[in-house]
Write a protein that holds these residues in place. Structure first.
Motif, PDB file in Angstrom:
ATOM      1  N   CYS A  30       0.781  -1.203   0.112  1.00 21.70           N
ATOM      2  CA  CYS A  30      -0.125   0.040   0.018  1.00 21.70           C
ATOM      3  C   CYS A  30       0.956   1.225   0.022  1.00 21.70           C
ATOM      4  O   CYS A  30       1.649   1.472   0.858  1.00 21.70           O
ATOM      5  CB  CYS A  30      -0.881  -0.035   1.104  1.00 21.70           C
ATOM      6  SG  CYS A  30      -1.916   1.568   1.493  1.00 21.70           S
ATOM      7  N   CYS A 324      -8.919   2.335  -3.464  1.00 19.10           N
ATOM      8  CA  CYS A 324      -9.606   1.507  -2.661  1.00 19.10           C
ATOM      9  C   CYS A 324     -10.635   2.223  -1.937  1.00 19.10           C
ATOM     10  O   CYS A 324     -11.724   1.660  -1.736  1.00 19.10           O
ATOM     11  CB  CYS A 324      -8.684   0.609  -1.920  1.00 19.10           C
ATOM     12  SG  CYS A 324      -7.718   1.400  -0.811  1.00 19.10           S
ATOM     13  N   CYS A 328     -14.513   0.903  -1.904  1.00 18.10           N
ATOM     14  CA  CYS A 328     -14.930   0.017  -0.656  1.00 18.10           C
ATOM     15  C   CYS A 328     -15.332   0.798   0.392  1.00 18.10           C
ATOM     16  O   CYS A 328     -14.832   1.650   0.913  1.00 18.10           O
ATOM     17  CB  CYS A 328     -13.566  -0.864  -0.241  1.00 18.10           C
ATOM     18  SG  CYS A 328     -13.980  -1.625   1.388  1.00 18.10           S
ATOM     19  N   LEU A 331     -13.344   0.376   3.871  1.00 18.86           N
ATOM     20  CA  LEU A 331     -12.016   1.230   4.018  1.00 18.86           C
ATOM     21  C   LEU A 331     -12.663   2.725   4.021  1.00 18.86           C
ATOM     22  O   LEU A 331     -11.858   3.172   4.929  1.00 18.86           O
ATOM     23  CB  LEU A 331     -11.440   0.967   2.736  1.00 18.86           C
ATOM     24  CG  LEU A 331     -10.659  -0.346   2.916  1.00 18.86           C
ATOM     25  CD1 LEU A 331      -9.855  -0.771   1.392  1.00 18.86           C
ATOM     26  CD2 LEU A 331      -9.744  -0.702   3.915  1.00 18.86           C
ATOM     27  N   PRO A 338      -4.928   2.495   4.473  1.00 19.40           N
ATOM     28  CA  PRO A 338      -5.310   0.896   4.283  1.00 19.40           C
ATOM     29  C   PRO A 338      -4.302   0.107   4.739  1.00 19.40           C
ATOM     30  O   PRO A 338      -4.394  -0.990   5.601  1.00 19.40           O
ATOM     31  CB  PRO A 338      -5.759   0.684   2.834  1.00 19.40           C
ATOM     32  CG  PRO A 338      -6.021   2.168   2.349  1.00 19.40           C
ATOM     33  CD  PRO A 338      -5.144   3.151   3.123  1.00 19.40           C
ATOM     34  N   CYS A 365     -14.827  -6.253   7.190  1.00 17.82           N
ATOM     35  CA  CYS A 365     -14.405  -6.343   6.060  1.00 17.82           C
ATOM     36  C   CYS A 365     -15.408  -7.721   5.558  1.00 17.82           C
ATOM     37  O   CYS A 365     -15.470  -8.554   5.818  1.00 17.82           O
ATOM     38  CB  CYS A 365     -12.904  -6.677   6.050  1.00 17.82           C
ATOM     39  SG  CYS A 365     -12.471  -7.523   4.402  1.00 17.82           S
ATOM     40  N   CYS A 371     -10.657  -4.991  -3.039  1.00 18.93           N
ATOM     41  CA  CYS A 371      -9.489  -4.051  -3.157  1.00 18.93           C
ATOM     42  C   CYS A 371      -8.294  -4.714  -3.809  1.00 18.93           C
ATOM     43  O   CYS A 371      -7.543  -4.023  -4.382  1.00 18.93           O
ATOM     44  CB  CYS A 371      -9.176  -3.857  -1.539  1.00 18.93           C
ATOM     45  SG  CYS A 371      -9.010  -5.325  -0.790  1.00 18.93           S
ATOM     46  N   CYS A 375      -6.731  -1.907  -6.208  1.00 19.22           N
ATOM     47  CA  CYS A 375      -5.526  -1.419  -5.955  1.00 19.22           C
ATOM     48  C   CYS A 375      -4.292  -1.743  -6.941  1.00 19.22           C
ATOM     49  O   CYS A 375      -4.155  -2.589  -7.415  1.00 19.22           O
ATOM     50  CB  CYS A 375      -5.050  -1.974  -4.656  1.00 19.22           C
ATOM     51  SG  CYS A 375      -3.372  -1.605  -4.338  1.00 19.22           S
TER      52      CYS A 375
END
Ligand code: SF4
Ligand code: SF4
Ligand code: SF4
Ligand code: ZN
Lengths: 764, 73
Positions: A30, A324, A328, A331, A338, A365, A371, A375
């Motif tokens: 990330c 993301c 999402c 998130l 994240p 989640c 993701c 991502c």
């Protein structure tokens, strides 16, 4: 009824199901916190993005404050800086990069001079002497003044004006007078007219803790002096010194030198703990489609006006990665880095004593894997959370409460409501239809129609298995239950002669694919082969297709569903975030049980993509969209011309499963099902129904309480409300039911509630 | 002897009756147990059969929040 053992809280053992290294390398994917490219390229580490943001907002005061953090004399720096940041600006890739230096110059010119420094500052004890003049010593004096050292500058010039002129002869008059003002405000002691040479140096060296000199002075004093450029330091003479040419060298040199002074003042090796210095690389991801203004604002010879600088700064797209978070809801809900959230969720599993504060995010989640597709670096939060849940289960630290209802529901599906039979007339079968626990609960008529159709149109016999695939315990991290479920289902499949499984749900298909030697197809594949049955009907309006997260990465299934929709004649609307990028409806990963708020946000996220009716191929999606008030149909409802109607509540879902089982047993297999009738009449007020659905209390729980009451006669009477209230411990919870007795064997339920704590009569 | 703190106390004020025993409930000692933790409380209790009554507000309020806290220990 089946039960699940509540965890104890005394025994602690630890099995790590993912190594720290693995999680670190996952989290490192990330790039949320990576610096923007301009900032990374700046040796002085100007927070360019923030400065441009302030400038774009017209806040030149703030912009200047940010710039002054790295530039004690901003007009000098912006004049002579070579702006390596500009070449790295991402906008260069699609147009002209941001004119960062010209904006800086405008900020330096139009920003307010900062308030007088030094007055309220506590000065450090260690004193510093700087010998000589020029840009390096000027910048160094500025840097050290910021760090609150008492500084004395020994220079040949007669006053500040001459000193500044010697350092920056290139400034125009306006800039010069501004920087002179700035210099005079600084808390620096000058010894003007000094005769700089060995005599003065030996005389003064004992009076100061750290000595610094311009390159020229250092070389005249010590012709052999070797400067270590990373430290701006001559070790032999214990002298901090300048080296290099130009404004940028002087500014960066002064930064490094100031850090060396810090270390020396504390009598520490200047080589150590310097942190990261200078320009670096960045792997930040930037969505360049946000860059729309591609041409620079023209710069007049005298530089940008305030307004022009604002316009140019507005072109900066504020590079950052939130890909993301855009897609999402989970998130977005927790709205933080994240990667860091993933790390914290992992660390949460390592806590032996104390609060596990990340339990809720970990269980929120939906494990949908969106993701990892969205991502740009493939960061996979689903993996982190799934492993974390298993870790928690393996250390017996996983709370049962958030998942217990779903787990019990699964035990019910594979217990009382379970059905496994070969097609009448067959011993073993070529196929078995596995519609999935949600389809049975939500659309039993559709399941029945599908089964009858498959029996009629497929050769070799089609068995039926009504049960749960085990996704529920997989999502809950209960790996032992998952294993038991796998063994149980395998035994049942074996009884049928290990037929090809026709899955009715992509999540079941995915879960069952972990069984060894099981051949699997989707009902959508079969229908693609044998064609639509009679009575299949599309919706008259255009529809949006929602891809199930169970079909992520399964291009074959996604295509088969589209083909089916086309055959039905559906007019599909193209929506963003479809196919592999599709978000989860909120049911996946048991989010709907562990965090209703996030689950609702997930549903909204799905529905915001279109106003049209939604067609899905997972019954849980169908259910959640319908509950949110959207016209929502499972594709099998269209195929079989059925309509499952309004979404059932939690008790109706169970009832639907039992009823379908009993109906089929009676009609197809000529077996007389178990009696389901109660020996008394039980009714519910509307409020009680709503309350029970909201509080996850089943009619079975209420029946349990009333059965108990009828046996023991134990209850209390509340004269305020006129209600009788009985209770019973069932499994890990105590259920309370408030009711009235309408007749001898007739009860009306008004309220119901439960708690997990066990209450006992106290001692003493 | 350790002094036991009482975490919650509630007085039935004569409004609650035990259906089985036909007597009013009285304020009495009880204990909540969860995940190997115990909390002494005072709740409406039947003096004869010992039925302990947990009112709805208590179950959904205090009890629920203590449950959440203990579950995350
Ligand atoms: S998309 Fe999300 S997880 Fe991936 S790098 Fe960007 S912020 Fe991090
Ligand atoms: S767009 Fe803005 S933040 Fe991104 S590199 Fe260019 S100047 Fe820096
Ligand atoms: S809900 Fe889905 S997209 Fe969001 S973090 Fe979890 S797995 Fe990734
Ligand atoms: Zn009693």
């Amino acid at each position: 009824m089946s039960q699940i053992q509540e965890r104890g809280s005394t025994h602690v053992y630890k099995v790590n199901r993912i190594s720290k290294e693995e999680i670190d390398s996952m989290v490192a994917l990330c790039v949320y916190e990576q610096p923007p490219f301009c900032n990374a390229a700046c040796p002085l580490k100007l927070d360019t993005r923030a400065m441009l943001k302030a400038a774009a907002a017209g806040d030149f005061k703030k912009a200047l404050q940010l710039y002054e953090k790295i530039a004690p004399f901003p007009l000098i720096l912006s004049h002579g800086c070579e702006a390596p940041c500009e070449q790295k600006c991402r906008v260069c890739e699609v147009g002209e990069g941001i004119a960062i230096r010209d904006i800086e110059a405008a900020v330096a010119r139009f920003g307010e001079l900062s308030r007088l420094g030094g007055i309220f500052k506590t000065t450090k004890k260690q004193s510093v002497a700087i010998f000589g003049s020029g840009l390096f010593t000027l910048f160094l004096a500025g840097e050290l003044e910021k760090k609150a050292y008492p500084i004395t500058v020994f220079c040949a010039e007669a006053d500040e004006e001459a000193y500044l002129r010697a350092a920056a002869p290139f400034l125009d008059e306006e800039a010069f007078s501004l920087e002179l003002k700035r210099l005079r405000r600084k808390d620096i002691r000058f010894c003007f007219g000094s005769e700089i040479g060995p005599a003065l140096y030996s005389e003064k060296r004992g009076d100061f803790n750290v000595l610094c000199a311009s390159e020229a002075v250092a070389r005249s004093l010590f012709p052999q002096a070797v400067c270590i450029p990373e430290l701006m330091y001559c070790e032999e003479e214990d002298l901090v010194m300048g080296c290099g040419e130009g404004v940028m060298d002087a500014a960066f040199g002064a930064k490094k030198a100031a850090l060396t002074v810090d270390r020396l003042a504390q009598k520490l090796d200047p080589r150590n703990t310097r942190g990261s210095e200078g320009a670096c690389d960045s792997s930040l991801y930037t969505d360049l489609s946000e860059a729309t203004a591609l041409r620079r604002v023209e710069r007049p010879a005298e530089g940008y006006s305030k307004e022009q600088a604002i316009q140019e700064a507005k072109r900066c797209i504020q590079c950052h990665c939130e890909e993301c978070l855009k897609s999402c809801a989970f998130l977005k809900h927790y709205k933080k880095h994240p990667g860091l959230l993933g790390k914290e969720i992992y660390n949460n599993t390592q806590i032996i004593m104390g609060d596990h504060q990340l339990n809720k995010p970990m269980n929120s989640c939906s494990l949908c894997g969106q993701c990892s597709v969205i991502c740009p670096n493939g960061f996979d939060m689903a993996h982190v959370c799934a492993v974390a849940r298993r870790n928690m289960v393996s250390t017996d630290k996983m709370p049962l409460a958030p998942h217990e209802f779903a787990l019990l529901d699964m035990l019910f599906s594979n217990g009382d409501a379970f059905l496994c039979r070969p097609q009448p007339g067959y011993e073993t079968c070529k196929y078995v239809f596995f519609p999935g626990c949600q389809a049975i609960a939500i659309a039993p008529e559709t399941v029945k129609a599908a089964y009858l159709d498959l029996c009629e149109r497929l050769d070799g016999g089609v068995a039926l298995m009504l049960g749960c695939c085990g996704a529920i315990c997989d999502w809950a991290g209960r790996y032992e239950m998952e294993e038991q479920t796998r063994e149980f289902l395998d035994r049942e499949f074996a009884k049928l002669g290990d037929p090809i499984v026709i899955a009715g749900c992509p999540s079941c298909r995915k879960e069952l694919s972990s069984h060894d030697g099981l051949e699997l197809v989707g009902i959508w594949d079969i229908l693609g082969q044998i064609g639509l049955p009679e009575g299949a009907a599309k919706l008259s309006r255009p529809v949006a297709l929602h891809d199930s997260c169970g079909a992520r990465g399964d291009a074959h299934t996604q295509a088969a569903i589209r083909a089916l929709a086309e055959q039905l004649g559906c007019q599909l609307i193209d929506t963003p975030y479809s196919g592999d990028r599709s978000p989860c409806c909120g049911y996946g990963g048991l989010t709907a049980y562990a965090n209703r708020e996030v689950a609702a946000e997930m549903t909204d996220k799905c529905l915001e993509r279109s106003d049209a009716p939604y067609i899905s191929y997972c019954m849980a999606c169908r259910d959640r969209f319908a509950r949110q008030g959207r016209e929502s149909r499972h594709i099998l409802e269209l195929v079989y011309g059925t309509d499952a109607g309004a979404p059932p509540d939690i008790s109706q879902k169970r009832w639907n499963r039992l009823t379908l089982k009993n109906e089929l047993l009676r009609d197809l297999w000529r077996e007389e099902p178990k009696e389901m009738n109660l020996p008394y009449q039980l009714d519910y007020t509307d409020e009680a129904r709503r309350m029970m659905d909201d509080r996850m209390i089943l009619t079975d729980d209420v029946i349990g309480v009333l059965d108990g009451f009828r046996e023991s006669g134990e209850a209390i009477f509340d004269s305020d409300s006129g209600l009788m209230i009985a209770r019973r411990r069932i499994g890990n919870a105590t259920f309370w039911v408030a009711f009235t007795r309408e007749a001898e064997d007739h009860y009306l339920v008004h309220r119901a509630y439960s708690h997990r704590m066990n209450v006992v009569k106290g001692q003493g | 002897m350790a002094i036991e703190r009482t975490y919650y106390t509630i007085d039935p004020q004569g409004k609650l009756q035990c259906v089985k025993c036909g007597v009013p409930l009285e304020k009495g000692k009880a204990k909540f147990m969860y995940l190997a933790n115990g909390f002494p409380v005072e709740l409406p209790v039947c003096p004869i059969c010992g039925f302990v009554y947990v009112p709805e507000e208590l179950a959904l309020g205090k009890v629920a929040s203590v449950e959440r806290a203990l579950e995350d220990k």
